[in-house]
Structures are given as C-alpha cells and as structure tokens.
Design a protein around this motif. Structure first.
Motif, PDB file in Angstrom:
ATOM      1  N   THR A 175     -19.278 -90.608  55.931  1.00 23.63           N
ATOM      2  CA  THR A 175     -18.897 -91.961  55.522  1.00 23.63           C
ATOM      3  C   THR A 175     -20.106 -92.865  55.300  1.00 23.63           C
ATOM      4  N   SER A 176     -21.293 -92.373  55.640  1.00 17.64           N
ATOM      5  CA  SER A 176     -22.511 -93.176  55.485  1.00 17.64           C
ATOM      6  C   SER A 176     -23.700 -92.240  55.379  1.00 17.64           C
ATOM      7  N   ALA A 177     -24.884 -92.837  55.330  1.00 15.27           N
ATOM      8  CA  ALA A 177     -26.109 -92.040  55.250  1.00 15.27           C
ATOM      9  C   ALA A 177     -26.664 -91.721  56.634  1.00 15.27           C
ATOM     10  N   GLU A 178     -25.918 -92.064  57.689  1.00 13.99           N
ATOM     11  CA  GLU A 178     -26.367 -91.777  59.043  1.00 13.99           C
ATOM     12  C   GLU A 178     -26.255 -90.272  59.335  1.00 13.99           C
ATOM     13  N   PRO A 179     -27.217 -89.692  60.056  1.00 17.41           N
ATOM     14  CA  PRO A 179     -27.141 -88.264  60.372  1.00 17.41           C
ATOM     15  C   PRO A 179     -26.029 -87.967  61.368  1.00 17.41           C
ATOM     16  N   PHE A 180     -25.485 -86.766  61.290  1.00 15.46           N
ATOM     17  CA  PHE A 180     -24.465 -86.311  62.226  1.00 15.46           C
ATOM     18  C   PHE A 180     -24.657 -84.826  62.459  1.00 15.46           C
ATOM     19  N   ARG A 181     -23.905 -84.278  63.400  1.00 15.13           N
ATOM     20  CA  ARG A 181     -24.048 -82.872  63.763  1.00 15.13           C
ATOM     21  C   ARG A 181     -22.777 -82.104  63.425  1.00 15.13           C
ATOM     22  N   VAL A 182     -22.958 -80.842  63.108  1.00 12.94           N
ATOM     23  CA  VAL A 182     -21.799 -79.962  62.927  1.00 12.94           C
ATOM     24  C   VAL A 182     -22.078 -78.641  63.637  1.00 12.94           C
TER      25      VAL A 182
END
Length: 416
Positions: A175-182
């Motif tokens: 939903t944004s350019a923020e990093p996340f983990r999978v």
C-alpha cells in the motif's frame, strides 16, 4: 578511517575474521584465518581493500549476491560462502563446543549434521514497492538496502522458481513504499506467504491479492499479520508421517532434513519412555512423532500452534494419546511436582532458552531430558543448571540448517 595491513587470526562467533591488534580485536567480514589483508579501518571494523595472502581454505562463493563483489550489493543472508567445507563445519561445531566450555561443560560433541544447498523450505524476504515494481530480496548486512535476488543457492527450487509469483502477490498487497517482510514456507500443496508490516490492508488490496493468487499456480495461502486473505488450499507439512496445517506465519523448522535429523536424535534418546512431556511444542514437530511410540503431553503458549497440533493428533490414526496444554512456560513453567509423572521431557524453546523451566526440571525426578536449542549460549546456561543438579550430559549433537551463516542448532541428551 585508517588503512592498514592485518593478519586474520580466527573466525568470530558471527563469522567475521578477527585480527588481533594493539588496540584490540578488529572484525573483518569475508576473511578467513591466516589471510593477510589491507583494510579500511573504522574503530574495530575493517573493510577489505586488497588481499596479499589468501587462505587455502578459501573457495569461490556459489552465489553472485555474496560478498563485496555481490550483485546489486552484498546480500546479508550468508556470511561464510567463501569458507571451504572443512573449515566451515569445524566453525559450526566449535560454536557449540565453545559455548559449553564457557560454563565448564566438556561433554562429547558429535560431528556436525551438515546442511546442503537447496534445502531451505522457509525463507524470509524483505520487499518494497518502487516506481519500477516490487523489490524483493534480502537486506544488506547492517543496512536497510534491499539486495534484489534472482536466485538463492540455499533456498529450495520450489521457492526460487516462484520468485516472480511472490513479487506479483507482494505488489498486490503493498500500500506504500515502506518496506515489509514476507515469510515464504514451501508446503505440500504450495507456497504459504505470510506478510508482516504491510500498512492499511483494505478491501482494495484484499481484492487485488485474491485476483492475483487465483491467476497463479502454486500459492496455497496468503496472510497479513496473521489474518488469512486467501487460502485456495490448506497448507500442509509432514511431521514424520503426520500431516499438520501450521497457523499463518507460525514457526516451522527452516529445513526438513535438519528437522528430521533432530527428530531422530530425540526419538532415539527417549528409548522406551512411556510418558513424555514436550515443552515449547509448537505445532507438533516432535510431539506428533513421539506419539508413535509414547503418550505425549504437549505444552505450548501459542494458541494457534497448539490447535494445529491438537487437530493433527485427533485426525491421525495409530498415535498414542496426545494431550495439549496452553501455557506460557516463561511465566509459568511446569513445576517439579507436575513433572514427576513423566519418564522423559523434551524442550525446544526460543533463543532465550528455558532457564526457569530448567530450574524446575533440576528439582524433578525425570530420568531423561532432551534439550533442543537454536542458541548455544542459552543452551550452555540451561545445561549448567541441570548438570549442577546431578544430570549427566550423554551427548550433544550440533545440527546445521542455516547454511553459510553463524547460526547452529543443537540437541543435547541428559540423564541421571
């Protein structure tokens, strides 16, 4: 910053080469004992500028994303691809032996159960939406920079062959350019994708993920922070012939060969024990295997993991009775009076170990204890508590399932 020439004396516990200087140790990544290197030094950290003497144990890294010459930066997933097998295996075994030695423990430490390329069935990627698409890979060591990967020699072919599909699902949920983990887990029906840190997943993203997954093959489930978004097929993994559906984002051992090796060590140590307590039981990695030969009481603090274990036990024929108990063993360990009914106890805690539980075990009359650990330091502390109470360490076996890293598992067998 200064430039100086150093000789590497040994490997540190994190896998970096260590040079001894008048100012104390200097840590130099991607070097090996006996090597002479020119480094750019900042305080106690050195970056290799050139090498004049290379170790005969040095080998060519199998991955283009590894080391200072890594593609798109240095992937932080591996630290020791440049070390030959003999040196690397000695390093892993020695992590366990030295940790035990700090507590005055010198039991027999078996040879390392080795890991091989392509065995990792569970991998944690970092991802971020960019103007050019989704960046998917691993963080560079000590940095927020994401090294985009197109292959990974430690990971299973089932995961690497689906990198494009994982990127598509990540693009649908971001939903944004923020990093996340999978976290990607390879299960029998397909991949289980567990996203963490994606902000504001709304109806639009849920629809996008659903449409994306239905257009792909090989994706069994997608979840975000524990909430299942779509589950075309229930993910299933095999614990010694018992089928289990783990909770979304739940813990599983990183490789099946290491899990099988640790389970075999546990089962052999238990021998003819008739009643066994499995503490920190998770979704049943050991409990469900033990139930082939003994009655098991499985204790776990995570409700979803315990439900998965209980469901599998109830729906598998040929198992001896399995009882379950939800309990935070850090806050409320099983007391010595509760433990007296068991012939043997198995415990497999998180990295913090099981200090309070071991104090109760030390007061119990349990004949056989099997400790499974992912942290040699906390394992040494826990075993020192038990040996002080009269337990004897029969054998400690180091097990590698995080190939080319500084992480090692261990299984310790004690009796009295």
């Amino acid at each position: 910053m200064t430039t100086e020439t150093l000789t590497i004396a040994r490997l540190g516990s994190g896998g970096d080469g260590i040079a001894e200087t008048a100012d104390g140790p200097v840590y130099v990544p991607f070097t090996l004992p006996g090597e002479t290197v020119a480094v750019a030094r900042v305080k106690n950290h050195g970056t290799v500028m050139s090498m004049t003497v290379a170790s005969p144990e040095r080998v060519a890294p199998p991955c283009v994303h590894f080391g200072p010459e890594g593609k798109n930066g240095t992937c932080g997933g591996c630290t020791l691809q440049h070390a030959g097998d003999a040196l690397y295996h000695h390093f892993k075994r020695n992590l366990v032996a030295q940790a035990l030695k700090t507590k005055g423990l010198t039991p027999e430490v078996a040879p390392l159960v080795i890991a091989r390329p392509g065995e990792r069935r569970r991998v944690v990627f970092t991802a971020r939406r960019t103007e050019k698409g989704v960046l998917l890979g691993f963080n560079q060591a000590g940095s927020h920079h994401i090294v985009s990967i197109d292959h990974c020699p430690i990971s299973s072919e089932g995961i690497i062959s689906q990198l494009a599909a994982i990127r598509r699902v990540a693009g649908a949920i971001a939903t944004s350019a923020e990093p996340f983990r999978v976290t990607v887990l390879e299960t029998l029906p397909g991949l289980d994708l567990a996203f963490e840190g994606v902000k504001k997943v709304g109806d639009k993203e849920r629809r996008a993920v659903t449409e994306c997954v239905l257009s792909l093959r090989g994706i069994a489930r997608v979840s975000s922070d524990g909430e299942i978004l779509i589950e075309p097929q229930k993910p299933v993994i095999d614990f010694g012939g018992v089928r289990v559906s783990p909770p979304a984002g739940g813990f599983t051992q990183a490789t099946k060969p290491a899990e099988d090796a640790m389970a075999e060590l546990v089962l052999t140590a238990l021998g003819k024990a008739k009643r066994v307590a499995d503490l920190f039981a998770g979704s049943g990695t050991f409990a469900l295997r033990i139930a082939r030969q003994a009655k098991v009481h499985a204790v776990e603090g995570d409700e979803k993991a315990l439900k998965a274990l209980d469901h599998a036990a109830r729906n598998t024929q040929g198992l001896k009775p399995v009882t379950v108990e939800r309990r935070d063993l850090f806050r409320r360990p099983l007391m010595a009076s509760e433990l007296k009914v068991y012939d043997a106890v198995v415990f497999d805690p998180p990295r913090a170990g099981a200090e309070d539980q071991c104090k109760e075990l030390a007061r119990s009359g349990v004949k056989t204890i099997v400790a499974v650990s992912c942290n040699p330091i906390s394992l040494a502390r826990d075993l020192s508590i038990l040996t002080a109470a009269g337990y004897r360490i029969r054998l400690v076996t180091p097990v590698d399932q995080f190939l080319w890293s500084a992480h090692v598992e261990a299984v310790a067998v004690l009796d009295r």
